[in-house]
Design a protein around this motif. Structure first.
Motif, PDB file in Angstrom:
ATOM      1  N   ALA A 199       0.854  -1.193   0.000  1.00 55.86           N
ATOM      2  CA  ALA A 199       0.000   0.000   0.000  1.00 55.86           C
ATOM      3  C   ALA A 199       0.889   1.242   0.000  1.00 55.86           C
ATOM      4  N   LEU A 200       0.601   2.174  -0.892  1.00 54.49           N
ATOM      5  CA  LEU A 200       1.409   3.393  -1.018  1.00 54.49           C
ATOM      6  C   LEU A 200       0.619   4.602  -0.530  1.00 54.49           C
ATOM      7  N   CYS A 201       1.349   5.651  -0.171  1.00 54.35           N
ATOM      8  CA  CYS A 201       0.679   6.923   0.095  1.00 54.35           C
ATOM      9  C   CYS A 201       1.613   8.040  -0.341  1.00 54.35           C
ATOM     10  N   ARG A 202       1.117   9.245  -0.297  1.00 54.47           N
ATOM     11  CA  ARG A 202       1.920  10.366  -0.781  1.00 54.47           C
ATOM     12  C   ARG A 202       3.147  10.545   0.110  1.00 54.47           C
ATOM     13  N   HIS A 203       4.287  10.780  -0.544  1.00 51.19           N
ATOM     14  CA  HIS A 203       5.517  11.037   0.194  1.00 51.19           C
ATOM     15  C   HIS A 203       5.600  12.546   0.430  1.00 51.19           C
ATOM     16  N   PRO A 204       5.923  12.952   1.664  1.00 50.81           N
ATOM     17  CA  PRO A 204       5.923  14.397   1.957  1.00 50.81           C
ATOM     18  C   PRO A 204       6.938  15.170   1.113  1.00 50.81           C
ATOM     19  N   SER A 205       7.911  14.496   0.542  1.00 48.61           N
ATOM     20  CA  SER A 205       8.893  15.212  -0.281  1.00 48.61           C
ATOM     21  C   SER A 205       8.559  15.188  -1.768  1.00 48.61           C
ATOM     22  N   SER A 206       7.456  14.541  -2.142  1.00 51.12           N
ATOM     23  CA  SER A 206       7.148  14.458  -3.572  1.00 51.12           C
ATOM     24  C   SER A 206       6.685  15.804  -4.099  1.00 51.12           C
ATOM     25  N   HIS A 265       9.217   9.346  -9.808  1.00 46.93           N
ATOM     26  CA  HIS A 265       8.125   9.048  -8.878  1.00 46.93           C
ATOM     27  C   HIS A 265       8.711   8.795  -7.498  1.00 46.93           C
ATOM     28  N   LEU A 266       7.925   9.117  -6.497  1.00 44.56           N
ATOM     29  CA  LEU A 266       8.363   8.941  -5.104  1.00 44.56           C
ATOM     30  C   LEU A 266       7.113   8.674  -4.272  1.00 44.56           C
ATOM     31  N   TRP A 267       7.001   7.423  -3.788  1.00 47.12           N
ATOM     32  CA  TRP A 267       5.847   7.063  -2.973  1.00 47.12           C
ATOM     33  C   TRP A 267       6.307   6.503  -1.629  1.00 47.12           C
ATOM     34  N   ARG A 268       5.592   6.837  -0.604  1.00 51.34           N
ATOM     35  CA  ARG A 268       5.824   6.300   0.735  1.00 51.34           C
ATOM     36  C   ARG A 268       5.169   4.927   0.850  1.00 51.34           C
ATOM     37  N   HIS A 269       5.828   3.962   1.517  1.00 52.43           N
ATOM     38  CA  HIS A 269       5.157   2.715   1.896  1.00 52.43           C
ATOM     39  C   HIS A 269       4.326   3.018   3.136  1.00 52.43           C
ATOM     40  N   ALA A 270       3.018   2.798   3.048  1.00 45.72           N
ATOM     41  CA  ALA A 270       2.147   3.127   4.173  1.00 45.72           C
ATOM     42  C   ALA A 270       2.575   2.354   5.431  1.00 45.72           C
ATOM     43  N   GLY A 271       2.851   3.095   6.500  1.00 50.83           N
ATOM     44  CA  GLY A 271       3.165   2.475   7.782  1.00 50.83           C
ATOM     45  C   GLY A 271       4.617   2.149   8.002  1.00 50.83           C
ATOM     46  N   ARG A 272       5.475   2.477   7.056  1.00 49.18           N
ATOM     47  CA  ARG A 272       6.899   2.173   7.215  1.00 49.18           C
ATOM     48  C   ARG A 272       7.742   3.371   6.781  1.00 49.18           C
ATOM     49  N   TYR A 273       8.957   3.444   7.326  1.00 46.13           N
ATOM     50  CA  TYR A 273       9.867   4.521   6.933  1.00 46.13           C
ATOM     51  C   TYR A 273      10.606   4.023   5.686  1.00 46.13           C
ATOM     52  N   ALA A 274       9.913   3.973   4.601  1.00 44.26           N
ATOM     53  CA  ALA A 274      10.439   3.375   3.371  1.00 44.26           C
ATOM     54  C   ALA A 274       9.713   3.983   2.182  1.00 44.26           C
ATOM     55  N   ASN A 275      10.352   3.925   1.025  1.00 44.65           N
ATOM     56  CA  ASN A 275       9.694   4.430  -0.174  1.00 44.65           C
ATOM     57  C   ASN A 275      10.028   3.581  -1.386  1.00 44.65           C
ATOM     58  N   THR A 276       9.172   3.704  -2.406  1.00 43.35           N
ATOM     59  CA  THR A 276       9.473   3.185  -3.744  1.00 43.35           C
ATOM     60  C   THR A 276       9.645   4.390  -4.648  1.00 43.35           C
ATOM     61  N   SER A 277      10.754   4.397  -5.365  1.00 43.23           N
ATOM     62  CA  SER A 277      11.042   5.508  -6.267  1.00 43.23           C
ATOM     63  C   SER A 277      11.330   4.975  -7.663  1.00 43.23           C
ATOM     64  N   ILE A 278      11.016   5.799  -8.642  1.00 46.34           N
ATOM     65  CA  ILE A 278      11.377   5.501 -10.032  1.00 46.34           C
ATOM     66  C   ILE A 278      12.320   6.606 -10.496  1.00 46.34           C
ATOM     67  N   PHE A 279      13.517   6.205 -10.894  1.00 40.03           N
ATOM     68  CA  PHE A 279      14.501   7.159 -11.395  1.00 40.03           C
ATOM     69  C   PHE A 279      14.612   7.031 -12.909  1.00 40.03           C
ATOM     70  N   ASP A 280      14.774   8.149 -13.555  1.00 42.18           N
ATOM     71  CA  ASP A 280      14.940   8.195 -15.019  1.00 42.18           C
ATOM     72  C   ASP A 280      16.298   8.835 -15.284  1.00 42.18           C
ATOM     73  N   VAL A 281      17.290   7.986 -15.541  1.00 45.01           N
ATOM     74  CA  VAL A 281      18.672   8.466 -15.644  1.00 45.01           C
ATOM     75  C   VAL A 281      19.293   7.944 -16.930  1.00 45.01           C
ATOM     76  N   GLU A 282      20.462   8.441 -17.239  1.00 43.66           N
ATOM     77  CA  GLU A 282      21.053   8.046 -18.516  1.00 43.66           C
ATOM     78  C   GLU A 282      21.927   6.790 -18.405  1.00 43.66           C
ATOM     79  N   SER A 283      22.171   6.344 -17.186  1.00 41.78           N
ATOM     80  CA  SER A 283      23.044   5.168 -17.033  1.00 41.78           C
ATOM     81  C   SER A 283      23.017   4.707 -15.587  1.00 41.78           C
ATOM     82  N   PRO A 284      23.432   3.437 -15.336  1.00 43.02           N
ATOM     83  CA  PRO A 284      23.590   2.994 -13.947  1.00 43.02           C
ATOM     84  C   PRO A 284      24.559   3.877 -13.164  1.00 43.02           C
ATOM     85  N   GLN A 285      25.568   4.408 -13.871  1.00 38.68           N
ATOM     86  CA  GLN A 285      26.523   5.301 -13.194  1.00 38.68           C
ATOM     87  C   GLN A 285      25.816   6.540 -12.656  1.00 38.68           C
ATOM     88  N   ALA A 286      24.957   7.131 -13.487  1.00 41.54           N
ATOM     89  CA  ALA A 286      24.236   8.325 -13.046  1.00 41.54           C
ATOM     90  C   ALA A 286      23.350   7.988 -11.847  1.00 41.54           C
TER      91      ALA A 286
END
Lengths: 96, 96, 96, 96, 96, 96, 96, 96, 96, 96
Positions: free
Chosen positions: I83-90, J42-63
């Motif tokens: 389950a996801l929710c809005r991240h305060p830094s987004s 994208h930056l989403w909080r996992h509900a109930g945990r100090y964790a997030n799922t993010s999507i990065f759009d970069v030009e390489s693994p190095q970046a």
């Protein structure tokens, strides 16, 4: 013979900055000596993590142990070792 | 860019021998084409296991997926992918 | 050089009894040849499980792979390999 | 009877060097006494890790516990114990 | 000496009912013989699972292996063995 | 009713010796009271590890929790609880 | 007393549709009987998975086992059981 | 909507007793407010462990996060969240 | 509300090709309908694996379950839901 | 190219509050710069945990590595990286 070594480095956040900096500098110096000596054949960073995959070319498991256990950052590493051998489908001369 | 790929092959013991033999032969042929094309840079067997560590040099994750998903043994593999990048301590020109 | 190999054997219950019996007989024959040749230095059963811990003394990871991958029961095994080296506190001559 | 014991030693990086050195010296002394007494039959280092595989030959699980729990480095170890028995395919007299 | 053995039984749902019934009946018969002989000291079901915790009192790991590997349901079990010894705080005479 | 409880004790190596000694003494005293009261039916050490398997005979999960959570070493334990019931093949009267 | 039970159902895709349909229908019938009898207090689906979390209110672990092991889908379930007790901070009368 | 939340609390043994006591008191106060407000529908202790299973009834994952992340003991918890929905076999009105 | 769903698809190698092809075609058709309806907001392939990460935007966990459990490939999937929710830094408007 | 990054943040409870507050403020500032630059899609909080799922759009693994390893909270994170590519069933233009 070749060994794949994966190192996860976990430096405690409360280690004094100067200590960490000195450790990393001596680790880098030693890593480059071993690469130039042909013992540390490949060294790649895992993107996004303080971890690497390395390929060592040594004469024995003993030689591998002596090299790894004397690395400056060894006390801070989780290490996973995989013994490699030539794959029958490899066409690369240096994939011994 | 480089990706480390670890493949564990699990061919069911009851697969007919001819089917398995044909699959392995076409897998080998394809693996060698990809190596000669410079896309499959390294290929090492894990000693004692039906598994390998490979380094692919491709232009994108998409290219990696297209290569792996069309391997003849892909339906029998557990695959683990790790994106690699240059390690600041590497001295090898080809450890991009 | 020495490798510790742990083998978990998983023979499917529906494998015909004669097939299983023949496989085990040829496995035992091969295991004893390898022991007599000095390559399979130790072989212990895990009490209560269809599993063993073995110590191999071979000249390379390649030699280890050739031995293991040709065992009759290899297709039914989960295999874990650990490269060993002499422990600085060992007093046993044969714990190379 | 034989037990396979795998010991992972985790000495905290902030343990004073003298303390660690003293612990390791007494550990080595005790390990060698136990080997000479025939109780610690084999002792091998895992290449690249602060870990070992040992084979103990003791008269009971109680005797094994008394030996392990009094090792100087015991408080810093993760220990895994596997009870062994003779493998029906073993040809080695001392693989009891 | 005492060993704790945890057995998870996984009978494939497509095993013919008569086969399963016969296996379970012979397993029960053998389990009761071993209990009456004093070798299988305790046998408890895990509530809600096809699994048990057992305490065996045998003269060696070898004796334990012989007993377990000949159980009718052994080919369908995942087995975990833990060697036990007397706890210094135990007051029970039979917690050897 | 019966519960199997496995306790792994992890006393930090830097806990003062007197504190650890006092904790262990009060733990032993309490364990023996509970055994004499018939609540802690069995207590076995895992050979080679600072861990035990215990069987508690209590009137409810609540009673089990009250007992365990007040043990002096509880803050240092990893605890695993398994609810047990009579096994249909048991012949022992006290394997309730 | 209360037990939390998590059931993961794994019906093989090659089970005939009529068999699966019949099994699910009898499972539902039995689940509803047990709920109406007050023994199966709560039943929630895990969103997106063929799994549930259930709370049973039974008189003993034995009663729990009898209920679960006779469910029509029991042979296809992975089951995890957790014994519950009242939380000192609960204000709900029925959170026994 | 309902979420199952499992909280494992790990208070470091060296946290000052007064600090721990104050944290637990404010945790209890907050837990009871949330229960009375109908947001924390169920709260059960895992027998023998410093852990609980809770059912929250909130209007969104965001509301769940706000509640959990402001609990006084949140920094000491491992939290696992499972989104629940009505089970088609449930007969309980409040098992939404 | 948003849910992250990770699907690992495991189609048995012995499923008839036509069956697999038909399943995949209907899966794709349904996936595209759900995307066009705004319910399946994102769909990315894991490079090198038969797996994806998806973001669903649904009105409840129940709606998520109904969608997932009716996917043609659902019986062949391992599914993990977060389950996801809005991240305060987004700063992205659509990262609700 | 896209990478899915999951970050679990573990700030030690004994880190001084001002240090933690400053770290979080600089983390947020940097996260917002990277989002505005189009690199952190994208930056989403996992509900109930100090964790997030993010999507990065970069030009390489190095970046990707350069961005992640310089985040203020990087020393306190467990990071998991998954290389993504376009899913053949995606209809969204921005799911590259």
């Amino acid at each position: 013979m070749l060994f794949q070594v994966e190192m996860d480095v976990r430096i405690p956040p409360d280690l004094p900055v100067e200590t960490a900096t000195a450790l990393k500098a001596s680790e880098r110096k030693r890593a480059q000596e071993l690469q130039r000596a042909g013992l540390w054949r490949h060294l790649w960073r895992h993107a996004g993590r303080y971890a690497n995959t390395s390929i060592f070319d040594v004469e024995s498991p003993q030689a591998l142990h002596d090299i790894l256990s004397e690395l400056p950052l060894f006390p801070y590493m989780d290490v996973k070792v995989t013994a490699l051998c030539r794959h029958p489908s490899s066409v690369h001369d240096d994939d011994r």
